[in-house]
Design a protein around this motif. Structure first.
Motif, short mmCIF file in Angstrom:
data_model
loop_
_atom_site.label_atom_id
_atom_site.label_comp_id
_atom_site.label_asym_id
_atom_site.label_seq_id
_atom_site.Cartn_x
_atom_site.Cartn_y
_atom_site.Cartn_z
N GLU A 257 0.88 -1.26 0.03
CA GLU A 257 0.06 0.05 -0.07
C GLU A 257 0.83 1.40 0.05
OE1 GLU A 257 -2.53 -0.15 3.34
OE2 GLU A 257 -3.63 -2.02 2.75
N THR B 147 2.55 3.82 -1.82
CA THR B 147 2.63 4.27 -2.91
C THR B 147 4.14 4.87 -3.39
OG1 THR B 147 0.56 5.09 -2.74
CG2 THR B 147 1.79 6.27 -4.62
N ARG C 194 6.69 3.39 -6.40
CA ARG C 194 7.23 4.58 -7.50
C ARG C 194 8.68 4.20 -7.41
NH1 ARG C 194 3.56 8.41 -5.78
NH2 ARG C 194 5.01 9.42 -4.55
#
Length: 445
Positions: free
Chosen positions: A255, A257, A261
């Motif tokens: 979860e 992010t 990335r």
């Protein structure tokens, strides 16, 4: 066909030359014979009361006395007032040419119902008063007997030279067929390779064709090796992409992010590097030492060493290159860059502070070699027990330093594509030494 045409033309021209020579010889003999008849007439000549020449009716050669005997004589002179002909020339008028210089015989062929060879001879005769009288002797002989001899000789030439030409053509055909048999054998063997019954040319070919057959075998080996390289490269690519894909999958299931990335950015760059590396590895040309284009070795070594010294500048590696500027590598520059790049990168990676690149001319017991390149370092070396294993794809001798385990295997495959071999040994400082041997004759410029 060309050889047969040349041989037939040569023998035909030879037959024409012999025929012409025989005919000329026969005609010269005829001219000499007719000149002898003129001398015989002069010998039989008498004089009248004024000292003028007169020929008798009875002549030495009996053919002059027989009508239509084939030998004729006619004499004219004294400005047309004197005319004489042999009994054999009764009812026959021989041509009396004008303007013939005295003492110079004129010989010619006269075609007619009875073909003749004529000899005209002019002379000056002095009578009792001292006046010079001009006389013209014309002696002719039937040309049929001479033409018959020439025809018989021509027939003999045609029989003997024709038979010889036929025998020579048959022998030449047999010799050419025997001489070209190896080419037909090569063509048949290539056909068997095309249909898959053979993998290479294996016949006992003559010396003149061995360079050709060796080159074809080299191309066949290169084709098979290239297929193996592409197949292995695809396998290496799939294997190398497993880890980055697994990292991406794990990051996608989380979860965070920011972590995703970062993982995408890092693993995409890594996968791009892997793809570029495998493409470059699969594109090695490796045409074989006998067919390869020679590449200058020293400029590529200098470029690789300069780049690696920057990459490993924290280790302060002292690299000495002892390769002369005129040394040539019997292969493509891209293959050379890929092969030496992998070898030198391993040397810089494991060396403590020293790497030496040199040439060994007398390596392998004095065997002829186009090049024997040695890359030695002072690192921990490669134990003899794992030297063969590290040349296999994906095998590594050290799991602590990063790498994919295919560097030395790629270099070894490129060397094998050129008919050479890559060996691992121990350097003078206890580290590893990689020897790259290429077959053939020494290459320098």
């Amino acid at each position: 066909m060309a050889a047969s045409v040349v041989l037939a033309a040569f023998l035909g021209l030879g037959a024409l030359a012999l025929d012409d020579a025989y005919r000329d010889s026969a005609e010269n003999a005829m001219q000499t014979q007719l000149m002898g008849q003129v001398y015989a007439l002069l010998g039989a000549a008498d004089t009248d009361s004024q000292g003028r020449m007169r020929l008798p009716q009875s002549l030495p050669d009996p053919r002059f006395s027989n009508p239509a005997s084939g030998l004729y004589a006619q004499v004219g002179g004294e400005k047309g007032s004197y005319h004489w002909h042999s009994p054999s020339a009764v009812g026959r008028q021989l041509p009396m040419p004008n303007g013939i210089p005295p003492g110079q015989p004129q010989f010619r062929y006269l075609p007619s119902s009875e073909p003749l060879y004529l000899l005209s001879y002019a002379l000056l005769w002095e009578d009792d008063s001292g006046a010079e009288l001009a006389y013209l002797f014309v002696v002719a002989e039937n040309a049929a007997p001479l033409q018959a001899r020439v025809a018989a000789f021509r027939k003999s030439i045609l029989i003997w030279l024709g038979g010889a030409a036929l025998i020579l053509l048959l022998v030449q055909g047999a010799v050419l067929r025997w001489g070209l048999k190896p080419l037909r054998q090569v063509a048949a063997d290539l056909r068997m390779i095309e249909i898959g019954e053979r993998g290479r040319l294996e016949g006992d070919y003559p010396r003149e064709l061995r360079r050709l057959t060796d080159g074809i075998n080299s191309m066949i080996r290169h084709s098979a090796a290239s297929r193996d390289r592409y197949r292995n490269s695809l396998g290496d690519l799939a294997h190398s992409l497993k880890t980055p894909l697994a990292v991406l999958q794990g990051a996608a299931e989380g979860e965070d992010t920011a972590l995703l990335r970062e993982a995408v950015s890092e693993q995409v760059a890594r996968m791009n590097d892997i793809v570029q590396y495998q493409l470059k590895s699969a594109a090695a040309a490796g045409r074989g030492a006998g067919l390869a284009q020679a590449t200058a070795l020293r400029p590529i070594l200098d470029r690789l060493i300069k780049t690696l010294q920057k990459v490993y500048q924290d280790k302060a590696i002292q690299c000495r290159c002892e390769v002369t500027a005129g040394t040539l590598f019997p292969g493509e520059s891209g293959d050379l860059m890929e092969c030496l790049g992998n070898i030198l990168e391993n040397a810089f990676k494991y060396a403590r502070n020293r790497v030496i690149v040199s040439l060994d001319r007398d390596a392998n017991g004095g065997e002829t070699a186009a090049i024997c390149l040695c890359v030695a370092d002072d690192g921990p070396g490669i134990p003899a027990s794992v030297r063969e294993r590290v040349l296999r794809r994906g095998e590594r001798g050290d799991q602590q330093l990063p790498g994919q385990g295919i560097g030395l295997s790629v270099a070894s495959e490129i060397v094998r594509l050129y008919g050479g071999e890559l060996e691992i040994g121990e350097s003078d400082w206890g580290g590893a030494v990689i020897r790259l041997r290429m077959p053939g004759q020494p290459l320098e410029h």
